[in-house]
Design a protein around this motif. Sequence first.
Motif, PDB file in Angstrom:
ATOM      1  N   HIS A  27       8.751   4.610  -3.861  1.00 56.49           N
ATOM      2  CA  HIS A  27       9.381   5.213  -5.035  1.00 56.49           C
ATOM      3  C   HIS A  27       9.686   6.689  -4.796  1.00 56.49           C
ATOM      4  O   HIS A  27      10.749   7.184  -5.190  1.00 56.49           O
ATOM      5  CB  HIS A  27       8.481   5.055  -6.255  1.00 56.49           C
ATOM      6  CG  HIS A  27       8.295   3.646  -6.718  1.00 56.49           C
ATOM      7  ND1 HIS A  27       9.336   2.762  -6.863  1.00 56.49           N
ATOM      8  CD2 HIS A  27       7.170   2.960  -7.082  1.00 56.49           C
ATOM      9  CE1 HIS A  27       8.870   1.589  -7.299  1.00 56.49           C
ATOM     10  NE2 HIS A  27       7.569   1.689  -7.429  1.00 56.49           N
ATOM     11  N   ALA A  28       8.759   7.409  -4.177  1.00 53.98           N
ATOM     12  CA  ALA A  28       8.937   8.847  -3.978  1.00 53.98           C
ATOM     13  C   ALA A  28      10.140   9.142  -3.086  1.00 53.98           C
ATOM     14  O   ALA A  28      10.956  10.025  -3.385  1.00 53.98           O
ATOM     15  CB  ALA A  28       7.667   9.454  -3.385  1.00 53.98           C
ATOM     16  N   MET A  29      10.254   8.412  -1.977  1.00 56.39           N
ATOM     17  CA  MET A  29      11.384   8.670  -1.074  1.00 56.39           C
ATOM     18  C   MET A  29      12.707   8.279  -1.724  1.00 56.39           C
ATOM     19  O   MET A  29      13.726   8.936  -1.522  1.00 56.39           O
ATOM     20  CB  MET A  29      11.186   7.906   0.232  1.00 56.39           C
ATOM     21  CG  MET A  29      10.156   8.506   1.154  1.00 56.39           C
ATOM     22  SD  MET A  29      10.579  10.190   1.682  1.00 56.39           S
ATOM     23  CE  MET A  29       9.447  11.148   0.685  1.00 56.39           C
ATOM     24  N   PRO A  39       0.811  -1.227   0.000  1.00 55.73           N
ATOM     25  CA  PRO A  39       0.000   0.000   0.000  1.00 55.73           C
ATOM     26  C   PRO A  39       0.843   1.275   0.000  1.00 55.73           C
ATOM     27  O   PRO A  39       0.377   2.328  -0.421  1.00 55.73           O
ATOM     28  CB  PRO A  39      -0.811  -0.118   1.299  1.00 55.73           C
ATOM     29  CG  PRO A  39      -0.862  -1.579   1.598  1.00 55.73           C
ATOM     30  CD  PRO A  39       0.444  -2.127   1.100  1.00 55.73           C
ATOM     31  N   HIS A  40       2.086   1.177   0.480  1.00 55.33           N
ATOM     32  CA  HIS A  40       2.995   2.322   0.523  1.00 55.33           C
ATOM     33  C   HIS A  40       3.863   2.445  -0.732  1.00 55.33           C
ATOM     34  O   HIS A  40       4.787   3.266  -0.746  1.00 55.33           O
ATOM     35  CB  HIS A  40       3.948   2.183   1.721  1.00 55.33           C
ATOM     36  CG  HIS A  40       3.402   2.686   3.009  1.00 55.33           C
ATOM     37  ND1 HIS A  40       2.701   1.883   3.877  1.00 55.33           N
ATOM     38  CD2 HIS A  40       3.446   3.915   3.585  1.00 55.33           C
ATOM     39  CE1 HIS A  40       2.353   2.585   4.937  1.00 55.33           C
ATOM     40  NE2 HIS A  40       2.785   3.823   4.790  1.00 55.33           N
ATOM     41  N   LEU A  41       3.604   1.648  -1.762  1.00 55.35           N
ATOM     42  CA  LEU A  41       4.551   1.551  -2.877  1.00 55.35           C
ATOM     43  C   LEU A  41       4.849   2.914  -3.489  1.00 55.35           C
ATOM     44  O   LEU A  41       6.002   3.207  -3.845  1.00 55.35           O
ATOM     45  CB  LEU A  41       4.007   0.599  -3.943  1.00 55.35           C
ATOM     46  CG  LEU A  41       4.968   0.270  -5.083  1.00 55.35           C
ATOM     47  CD1 LEU A  41       6.247  -0.376  -4.557  1.00 55.35           C
ATOM     48  CD2 LEU A  41       4.290  -0.651  -6.101  1.00 55.35           C
ATOM     49  N   ARG A  63       8.371   9.129 -11.406  1.00 52.13           N
ATOM     50  CA  ARG A  63       7.348   8.709 -12.375  1.00 52.13           C
ATOM     51  C   ARG A  63       6.781   7.343 -12.006  1.00 52.13           C
ATOM     52  O   ARG A  63       5.577   7.101 -12.169  1.00 52.13           O
ATOM     53  CB  ARG A  63       7.941   8.697 -13.782  1.00 52.13           C
ATOM     54  CG  ARG A  63       8.059  10.103 -14.370  1.00 52.13           C
ATOM     55  CD  ARG A  63       8.732  10.131 -15.729  1.00 52.13           C
ATOM     56  NE  ARG A  63       8.625  11.455 -16.337  1.00 52.13           N
ATOM     57  CZ  ARG A  63       9.449  11.942 -17.246  1.00 52.13           C
ATOM     58  NH1 ARG A  63      10.460  11.184 -17.681  1.00 52.13           N
ATOM     59  NH2 ARG A  63       9.281  13.144 -17.737  1.00 52.13           N
ATOM     60  N   GLN A  64       7.629   6.448 -11.505  1.00 56.01           N
ATOM     61  CA  GLN A  64       7.116   5.157 -11.034  1.00 56.01           C
ATOM     62  C   GLN A  64       6.135   5.362  -9.873  1.00 56.01           C
ATOM     63  O   GLN A  64       5.088   4.726  -9.826  1.00 56.01           O
ATOM     64  CB  GLN A  64       8.268   4.268 -10.583  1.00 56.01           C
ATOM     65  CG  GLN A  64       9.130   3.714 -11.706  1.00 56.01           C
ATOM     66  CD  GLN A  64      10.206   2.779 -11.179  1.00 56.01           C
ATOM     67  OE1 GLN A  64       9.913   1.846 -10.421  1.00 56.01           O
ATOM     68  NE2 GLN A  64      11.449   3.029 -11.559  1.00 56.01           N
ATOM     69  N   GLY A  65       6.485   6.233  -8.954  1.00 53.95           N
ATOM     70  CA  GLY A  65       5.597   6.506  -7.829  1.00 53.95           C
ATOM     71  C   GLY A  65       4.290   7.117  -8.252  1.00 53.95           C
ATOM     72  O   GLY A  65       3.227   6.822  -7.681  1.00 53.95           O
ATOM     73  N   ARG A  66       4.335   7.943  -9.266  1.00 52.27           N
ATOM     74  CA  ARG A  66       3.132   8.614  -9.764  1.00 52.27           C
ATOM     75  C   ARG A  66       2.164   7.623 -10.411  1.00 52.27           C
ATOM     76  O   ARG A  66       0.951   7.855 -10.431  1.00 52.27           O
ATOM     77  CB  ARG A  66       3.585   9.670 -10.787  1.00 52.27           C
ATOM     78  CG  ARG A  66       2.528  10.600 -11.285  1.00 52.27           C
ATOM     79  CD  ARG A  66       3.096  11.495 -12.373  1.00 52.27           C
ATOM     80  NE  ARG A  66       3.678  10.730 -13.481  1.00 52.27           N
ATOM     81  CZ  ARG A  66       4.086  11.272 -14.616  1.00 52.27           C
ATOM     82  NH1 ARG A  66       4.032  12.566 -14.801  1.00 52.27           N
ATOM     83  NH2 ARG A  66       4.594  10.511 -15.585  1.00 52.27           N
ATOM     84  N   ARG A  67       2.689   6.508 -10.924  1.00 51.52           N
ATOM     85  CA  ARG A  67       1.831   5.538 -11.613  1.00 51.52           C
ATOM     86  C   ARG A  67       1.051   4.640 -10.659  1.00 51.52           C
ATOM     87  O   ARG A  67       0.120   3.960 -11.078  1.00 51.52           O
ATOM     88  CB  ARG A  67       2.683   4.646 -12.526  1.00 51.52           C
ATOM     89  CG  ARG A  67       3.345   5.398 -13.670  1.00 51.52           C
ATOM     90  CD  ARG A  67       4.046   4.439 -14.622  1.00 51.52           C
ATOM     91  NE  ARG A  67       4.951   5.161 -15.504  1.00 51.52           N
ATOM     92  CZ  ARG A  67       6.272   5.093 -15.450  1.00 51.52           C
ATOM     93  NH1 ARG A  67       6.848   4.303 -14.537  1.00 51.52           N
ATOM     94  NH2 ARG A  67       7.025   5.785 -16.281  1.00 51.52           N
ATOM     95  N   PRO A  73      -1.736   3.490  -8.220  1.00 53.19           N
ATOM     96  CA  PRO A  73      -3.107   4.015  -8.170  1.00 53.19           C
ATOM     97  C   PRO A  73      -3.410   4.928  -6.986  1.00 53.19           C
ATOM     98  O   PRO A  73      -4.160   5.895  -7.140  1.00 53.19           O
ATOM     99  CB  PRO A  73      -3.962   2.737  -8.125  1.00 53.19           C
ATOM    100  CG  PRO A  73      -3.126   1.709  -8.813  1.00 53.19           C
ATOM    101  CD  PRO A  73      -1.713   2.033  -8.453  1.00 53.19           C
ATOM    102  N   ASN A  74      -2.869   4.647  -5.794  1.00 53.46           N
ATOM    103  CA  ASN A  74      -3.230   5.476  -4.632  1.00 53.46           C
ATOM    104  C   ASN A  74      -2.206   6.578  -4.359  1.00 53.46           C
ATOM    105  O   ASN A  74      -2.131   7.097  -3.246  1.00 53.46           O
ATOM    106  CB  ASN A  74      -3.392   4.604  -3.383  1.00 53.46           C
ATOM    107  CG  ASN A  74      -2.067   4.028  -2.904  1.00 53.46           C
ATOM    108  OD1 ASN A  74      -1.091   3.982  -3.657  1.00 53.46           O
ATOM    109  ND2 ASN A  74      -2.025   3.567  -1.660  1.00 53.46           N
ATOM    110  N   ALA A  75      -1.423   6.964  -5.385  1.00 55.39           N
ATOM    111  CA  ALA A  75      -0.369   7.967  -5.203  1.00 55.39           C
ATOM    112  C   ALA A  75      -0.952   9.303  -4.755  1.00 55.39           C
ATOM    113  O   ALA A  75      -1.973   9.764  -5.281  1.00 55.39           O
ATOM    114  CB  ALA A  75       0.406   8.146  -6.495  1.00 55.39           C
ATOM    115  N   LYS A  76      -0.297   9.919  -3.781  1.00 55.93           N
ATOM    116  CA  LYS A  76      -0.652  11.263  -3.345  1.00 55.93           C
ATOM    117  C   LYS A  76       0.235  12.263  -4.076  1.00 55.93           C
ATOM    118  O   LYS A  76       0.828  11.948  -5.105  1.00 55.93           O
ATOM    119  CB  LYS A  76      -0.519  11.379  -1.819  1.00 55.93           C
ATOM    120  CG  LYS A  76      -1.380  10.367  -1.077  1.00 55.93           C
ATOM    121  CD  LYS A  76      -2.834  10.425  -1.496  1.00 55.93           C
ATOM    122  CE  LYS A  76      -3.683   9.373  -0.839  1.00 55.93           C
ATOM    123  NZ  LYS A  76      -5.039   9.283  -1.400  1.00 55.93           N
TER     124      LYS A  76
END
Length: 541
Positions: A435-437, A429-431, A456-460, A462-465
């Motif tokens: 990626h962002a960190m 759920p934290h994926l 960009r991986q983090g942005r893809r 689904p639950n990305a903030k």
Amino acid sequence: MRMTFAGHEVDLQRQELRRDGAPLHVEPQVFDLIVHLLRHRDRVVSKDELFDTIWNGRIVSEAALSSRINAARKAVGDDGDRQAVIRTIHKRGFRFVAEVEEVPNEAPGPGADPAPATIPARLATPLPAPRAATGRPSIVVLPFVTIGPEQDAQYFSYGLTEDIIRQLARYRWLEVLSRHSGAGFSGSVQTPQDIGGALGVRYLVQGSVAKRGERVRITADLVSAETGEQLWSDTHALALPEILDIQATMAEQIAATIEPELARLEREAAARRPPEDFNAWDCYQRGLWHLWGFTTPGMTEAEAMFRHAIEIDPGFARAHGALAYVHLQSAVLGPPEARPALLDEAMREARVAVTLDDQDCMNLCVLGRAHAFRRDYREAVALLEQAIALNPSFAQAWFALGFTLVFCGRHEEASACLERATDLSPRDPHLSSFHAMRALAHLALGDLDAAVDLARQGRRVPNAKHWPYAILAAALGLKRDQAAAQEALAELLEKQPGYSIAMARSDFFFCADGSLVELFVQGLREAGVAEGREALQAGQA
């Protein structure tokens, strides 16, 4: 595979110790100890390793270990004075010193009756009675099946099964049956429902190992013992110079992948259950279901569920830990003025959780994160390293450690920890945050291309903030790629209307590294992010 020594033999397939061909009764822990020493007879096995292997890391006395060693020696015709089989190495541990011959099990000849399709004949005693039902999910790992003629794969299958059980047992929210519980179903054609009914478990793990020369293919499945449905499956194909070198690594990877799948299934089951049927475990799982959405309304619902779980069971350590985690996430999502009180409450609940159960890696992880949010990085790192020592497969602790190290200036170490978290839990759920960190760590290192790719991986996810969107805009701004930065800024403002430099600074309330904040802000300015406190207030409205 059978291993013979000093008039005795250990049959890994039948899970038996025999003397002169006659089976010997030994306690399960004593049998496990003999097998572990046999498997590692090329070296000294430390007491700590035996505590970790035989007792799954639980705290037990030296007397308990001495008792099992003495029983093992007695079973193999040894004693403390002669030590012809199991030798004590002063201040180092124990070593299996008898000569050992490995003998493959005989395959049945043409026309021979097939092996029993149900329970091996050696199990003359009844199977264990179904266990009393508890809220926590229960699971048994069945012996992995060896496919193909190469006998060393049987050895590997046995060890892999054993290691997966040990790794899963580190997750204290799971009830993991011992290896001996599942051993009776090796090669069985009974249905998952039959096995689940006999053992009183909710889930089964089963798998196979196929080895051909220097290639090995490992398949693992997670199956519902209630419906027989295959819930998850994964396959690993590897080229190996020495198969046993990666046994522990593969077991760790399989266990780390199974655990979040089980957690997701439990959350979804609790979400479907009528509220009038809730017990403390159901409340906890339903709370997690709301929590992992990472929304302000979800945090409110999660807090209510965790508080209800604690009302039902005040000693439920994980519910206290989860409530602490809600307060931490609310501090991130909510207004800055609410943060001090939320962080205080998070610290209180996390300390209660650790007081109730200091051997649960999740509780230590949450307490570590509470310290990190207060910029007490030294204590945070110590707690998170302790959580990882308890359970090296726990992706959340690797993420939390990487997160903390980013703000300690230890950026390369942080990236390695965050990469490990991603490898262990690729559907976490934290994926997006993983990626962002990691993107932020590479931004700090000046590797802007990697920062862009990871953001960009983090942005893809689904639950990305808004975090990966903001880091992407900052990285592109620092690269002076104006067209791409403008596009990223538009996506950021769509995701987080009113985002500003002031809001970015507020986001970094847990960061004591002023130079990292300024680098991030510089990139945002280059991308065209607006300044001003009024924008921050608009974003929180």
